[in-house]
Scaffold this active site. Structure first.
Site, PDB file in Angstrom:
ATOM      1  N   ARG A   3       0.835  -1.224   0.000  1.00 21.64           N
ATOM      2  CA  ARG A   3       0.000   0.000   0.000  1.00 21.64           C
ATOM      3  C   ARG A   3       0.860   1.262   0.000  1.00 21.64           C
ATOM      4  O   ARG A   3       0.512   2.273   0.603  1.00 21.64           O
ATOM      5  CB  ARG A   3      -0.965   0.007   1.193  1.00 21.64           C
ATOM      6  CG  ARG A   3      -1.824  -1.245   1.328  1.00 21.64           C
ATOM      7  CD  ARG A   3      -2.650  -1.505   0.077  1.00 21.64           C
ATOM      8  NE  ARG A   3      -3.563  -2.640   0.248  1.00 21.64           N
ATOM      9  CZ  ARG A   3      -3.438  -3.807  -0.390  1.00 21.64           C
ATOM     10  NH1 ARG A   3      -2.454  -4.000  -1.267  1.00 21.64           N
ATOM     11  NH2 ARG A   3      -4.310  -4.774  -0.193  1.00 21.64           N
ATOM     12  N   GLY A  12       1.501   9.124   7.455  1.00 20.93           N
ATOM     13  CA  GLY A  12       2.614   9.662   6.679  1.00 20.93           C
ATOM     14  C   GLY A  12       2.279   9.841   5.210  1.00 20.93           C
ATOM     15  O   GLY A  12       2.936  10.612   4.508  1.00 20.93           O
ATOM     16  N   GLU A  21       1.099  13.191   5.128  1.00 20.40           N
ATOM     17  CA  GLU A  21       2.258  14.086   5.274  1.00 20.40           C
ATOM     18  C   GLU A  21       2.958  14.269   3.921  1.00 20.40           C
ATOM     19  O   GLU A  21       3.350  15.369   3.550  1.00 20.40           O
ATOM     20  CB  GLU A  21       3.232  13.526   6.317  1.00 20.40           C
ATOM     21  CG  GLU A  21       2.602  13.431   7.689  1.00 20.40           C
ATOM     22  CD  GLU A  21       3.588  13.040   8.771  1.00 20.40           C
ATOM     23  OE1 GLU A  21       4.062  11.891   8.746  1.00 20.40           O
ATOM     24  OE2 GLU A  21       3.890  13.883   9.634  1.00 20.40           O
ATOM     25  N   GLU A  68      -2.644   8.060  13.707  1.00 17.77           N
ATOM     26  CA  GLU A  68      -1.517   7.950  14.642  1.00 17.77           C
ATOM     27  C   GLU A  68      -1.970   7.616  16.060  1.00 17.77           C
ATOM     28  O   GLU A  68      -1.394   6.758  16.728  1.00 17.77           O
ATOM     29  CB  GLU A  68      -0.704   9.260  14.663  1.00 17.77           C
ATOM     30  CG  GLU A  68       0.316   9.386  13.558  1.00 17.77           C
ATOM     31  CD  GLU A  68      -0.282   9.825  12.222  1.00 17.77           C
ATOM     32  OE1 GLU A  68      -1.515   9.923  12.108  1.00 17.77           O
ATOM     33  OE2 GLU A  68       0.508  10.054  11.293  1.00 17.77           O
ATOM     34  N   GLY A  89       5.446  12.368  12.322  1.00 20.42           N
ATOM     35  CA  GLY A  89       6.874  12.692  12.379  1.00 20.42           C
ATOM     36  C   GLY A  89       7.409  13.152  11.037  1.00 20.42           C
ATOM     37  O   GLY A  89       8.604  13.360  10.861  1.00 20.42           O
TER      38      GLY A  89
HETATM   39  C1  1HE Z   1       1.673  -2.034   5.514  1.00 15.37           C
HETATM   40  C2  1HE Z   1       1.156  -0.773   5.864  1.00 15.37           C
HETATM   41  C3  1HE Z   1       1.951   0.058   6.664  1.00 15.37           C
HETATM   42  C4  1HE Z   1      -0.303  -1.780   4.657  1.00 15.37           C
HETATM   43  N1  1HE Z   1       3.147  -0.417   7.036  1.00 15.37           N
HETATM   44  N2  1HE Z   1       2.860  -2.449   5.908  1.00 15.37           N
HETATM   45  N3  1HE Z   1      -0.444   3.859   8.734  1.00 15.37           N
HETATM   46  C5  1HE Z   1      -1.574   3.215   9.071  1.00 15.37           C
HETATM   47  O1  1HE Z   1      -1.971   3.153  10.210  1.00 15.37           O
HETATM   48  C6  1HE Z   1      -2.305   2.504   7.929  1.00 15.37           C
HETATM   49  C7  1HE Z   1      -1.994   1.031   7.963  1.00 15.37           C
HETATM   50  N4  1HE Z   1      -2.620   0.312   6.860  1.00 15.37           N
HETATM   51  C8  1HE Z   1      -3.949   0.039   6.831  1.00 15.37           C
HETATM   52  O2  1HE Z   1      -4.722   0.435   7.685  1.00 15.37           O
HETATM   53  C9  1HE Z   1      -4.442  -0.793   5.678  1.00 15.37           C
HETATM   54  O3  1HE Z   1      -3.338  -1.515   5.152  1.00 15.37           O
HETATM   55  C10 1HE Z   1      -5.078   0.035   4.535  1.00 15.37           C
HETATM   56  C11 1HE Z   1      -6.412   0.588   5.034  1.00 15.37           C
HETATM   57  C12 1HE Z   1      -4.169   1.155   4.065  1.00 15.37           C
HETATM   58  C13 1HE Z   1      -5.325  -0.913   3.325  1.00 15.37           C
HETATM   59  O4  1HE Z   1      -6.062  -2.061   3.764  1.00 15.37           O
HETATM   60  P1  1HE Z   1      -6.112  -3.371   2.840  1.00 15.37           P
HETATM   61  O5  1HE Z   1      -7.066  -4.316   3.532  1.00 15.37           O
HETATM   62  O6  1HE Z   1      -6.390  -3.031   1.433  1.00 15.37           O
HETATM   63  O7  1HE Z   1      -4.633  -3.987   2.833  1.00 15.37           O
HETATM   64  P2  1HE Z   1      -3.891  -4.790   3.981  1.00 15.37           P
HETATM   65  O8  1HE Z   1      -4.212  -6.259   3.869  1.00 15.37           O
HETATM   66  O9  1HE Z   1      -4.093  -4.164   5.327  1.00 15.37           O
HETATM   67  O10 1HE Z   1      -2.360  -4.551   3.600  1.00 15.37           O
HETATM   68  C14 1HE Z   1      -1.790  -5.133   2.448  1.00 15.37           C
HETATM   69  C15 1HE Z   1      -0.312  -5.301   2.727  1.00 15.37           C
HETATM   70  O11 1HE Z   1       0.275  -4.016   2.932  1.00 15.37           O
HETATM   71  C16 1HE Z   1      -0.042  -6.077   4.006  1.00 15.37           C
HETATM   72  O12 1HE Z   1       1.170  -6.746   3.858  1.00 15.37           O
HETATM   73  P3  1HE Z   1       1.211  -8.353   3.526  1.00 15.37           P
HETATM   74  O13 1HE Z   1       2.665  -8.690   3.493  1.00 15.37           O
HETATM   75  O14 1HE Z   1       0.453  -9.009   4.649  1.00 15.37           O
HETATM   76  O15 1HE Z   1       0.521  -8.529   2.201  1.00 15.37           O
HETATM   77  C17 1HE Z   1       0.146  -4.991   5.035  1.00 15.37           C
HETATM   78  O16 1HE Z   1       0.916  -5.391   6.142  1.00 15.37           O
HETATM   79  C18 1HE Z   1       0.880  -3.961   4.214  1.00 15.37           C
HETATM   80  N5  1HE Z   1       0.734  -2.625   4.765  1.00 15.37           N
HETATM   81  N6  1HE Z   1      -0.077  -0.647   5.328  1.00 15.37           N
HETATM   82  C19 1HE Z   1       3.573  -1.621   6.653  1.00 15.37           C
HETATM   83  N7  1HE Z   1       1.585   1.279   7.026  1.00 15.37           N
HETATM   84  C20 1HE Z   1       6.881   9.602  10.296  1.00 15.37           C
HETATM   85  S1  1HE Z   1       5.628   9.170  11.325  1.00 15.37           S
HETATM   86  C21 1HE Z   1       4.300   8.724  10.315  1.00 15.37           C
HETATM   87  C22 1HE Z   1       3.240   8.100  11.148  1.00 15.37           C
HETATM   88  C23 1HE Z   1       2.255   7.328  10.324  1.00 15.37           C
HETATM   89  O17 1HE Z   1       2.348   7.191   9.151  1.00 15.37           O
HETATM   90  S2  1HE Z   1       0.979   6.618  11.213  1.00 15.37           S
HETATM   91  C24 1HE Z   1      -0.043   5.852  10.014  1.00 15.37           C
HETATM   92  C25 1HE Z   1       0.446   4.469   9.676  1.00 15.37           C
END
Ligand code: 1HE
Length: 261
Positions: free
Chosen positions: A26, A112, A115, A135, A143
């Site tokens: 993603r 992010g 961001e 977050e 961050g």
């Molecule tokens: C990831 C990430 C990720 C997906 N880091 N691997 N960001 C978040 O809190 C958002 C986190 N992601 C999600 O809530 C969902 O993935 C989505 C809503 C974006 C998409 O859902 P979906 O059902 O289409 O996909 P999925 O099955 O959750 O994810 C598909 C793959 O992407 C899966 O990996 P796989 O190896 O199991 O296939 C997930 O682990 C991977 N994936 N999002 C790592 N974020 C400088 S500070 C910044 C602070 C922030 O950014 S906080 C917000 C973080």
């Protein structure tokens, strides 16, 4: 624009059309991805490109910080502070690359990812796009510059609500609160983003540099200094040969009626 495994880019009529390219995750931003974003925008700044569209492969624009990498690395406070400084440098390279950057958004623009999008100059959302700052729910904090850029776009109170409650914005409401400037009914923001980038690329490069960098820098200054800086930038920009030709065309009534809707 080659040599970036996580950014796919091609140049068309002076406009670089780039796509975040880690769709299986993603487009989550691991450390290497952030390094590539910085290197990519530094290469844009050295190129003759007149505008950039930053879209994404896959259904989501960007899921923010790579939470899995962050968890597995089990970083110290110092380590993560340095990671944040890398994000700041990368997104500053984007914001101040000198040419308009238009984000062609889709799906999740979260944490992010927002961001990143907020460092673009124009954000175009499609019908699938949604914005959030999860977050708080993840037990972390922004961050990558959100406290400055997202707070400027939507205001502190709305940003706190987004972070504390996970509130999601979409469509016209997202436009109204300032998260994006366009919300399309269709499922593809790329053609509209390219059209906008092409239109902006027709402005003289010096005007685009003044608009995309000058307004943000001036916004950080006390008003007395801001007025001086504005006059200085306008002194240079408004007397450039390219503006002379355009002003002559207006005076001679040969200029296209660009303000007509
Ligand atoms: C990831 C990430 C990720 C997906 N880091 N691997 N960001 C978040 O809190 C958002 C986190 N992601 C999600 O809530 C969902 O993935 C989505 C809503 C974006 C998409 O859902 P979906 O059902 O289409 O996909 P999925 O099955 O959750 O994810 C598909 C793959 O992407 C899966 O990996 P796989 O190896 O199991 O296939 C997930 O682990 C991977 N994936 N999002 C790592 N974020 C400088 S500070 C910044 C602070 C922030 O950014 S906080 C917000 C973080």
């Amino acid at each position: 624009m080659e040599g970036f495994s996580k950014i796919e880019a091609e140049v068309s009529d002076d406009v670089v059309v780039a796509k975040l390219n880690r769709p299986d995750k993603r487009n989550a931003l691991d450390e290497d991805f952030v390094d590539q974003i910085e290197a990519f925008f530094r290469s844009v700044a050295r190129s003759s490109a007149k505008a950039v569209v930053l879209g994404a492969n896959g259904k989501d624009y960007c899921a923010g910080l790579d939470l899995v990498e962050h968890y597995l690395e089990d970083r110290s406070a110092e380590d993560f502070m340095l990671i944040c400084r890398k994000w700041h440098k990368a997104f500053e390279a984007m914001q101040f690359c000198g040419v308009p950057v238009v984000a062609a958004l889709k799906g999740a623009v979260v944490g992010g990812g927002l961001e990143l999008a907020s460092a673009a100059h124009i954000r175009v959302a499609d019908a699938t796009t949604y914005f959030a700052l999860p977050e708080g729910q993840r037990g972390i904090f922004t961050g990558g510059g959100a406290t400055v850029r997202v707070a400027k776009l939507v205001g502190e109170a709305r940003m706190m609500d987004m972070m504390l409650t996970g509130r999601v914005y979409q469509g016209e409401e997202a436009v109204r609160v300032g998260l994006c400037q366009y919300a399309l009914d269709e499922d593809d923001s790329l053609p509209k983003a390219i059209e906008i980038a092409r239109r902006a690329s027709e402005n003289p490069p010096l005007s685009n540099l003044a608009i995309t960098s000058g307004i943000s820098h001036i916004g950080n200054m006390p008003s007395t200094d801001a007025f001086f800086a504005e006059a200085f930038i306008a002194g240079i920009t408004n007397t450039q040969p390219a503006s002379r030709e355009r002003l002559a065309a207006f005076a001679n009534k040969t200029a296209p009626k660009t303000l007509a809707t």
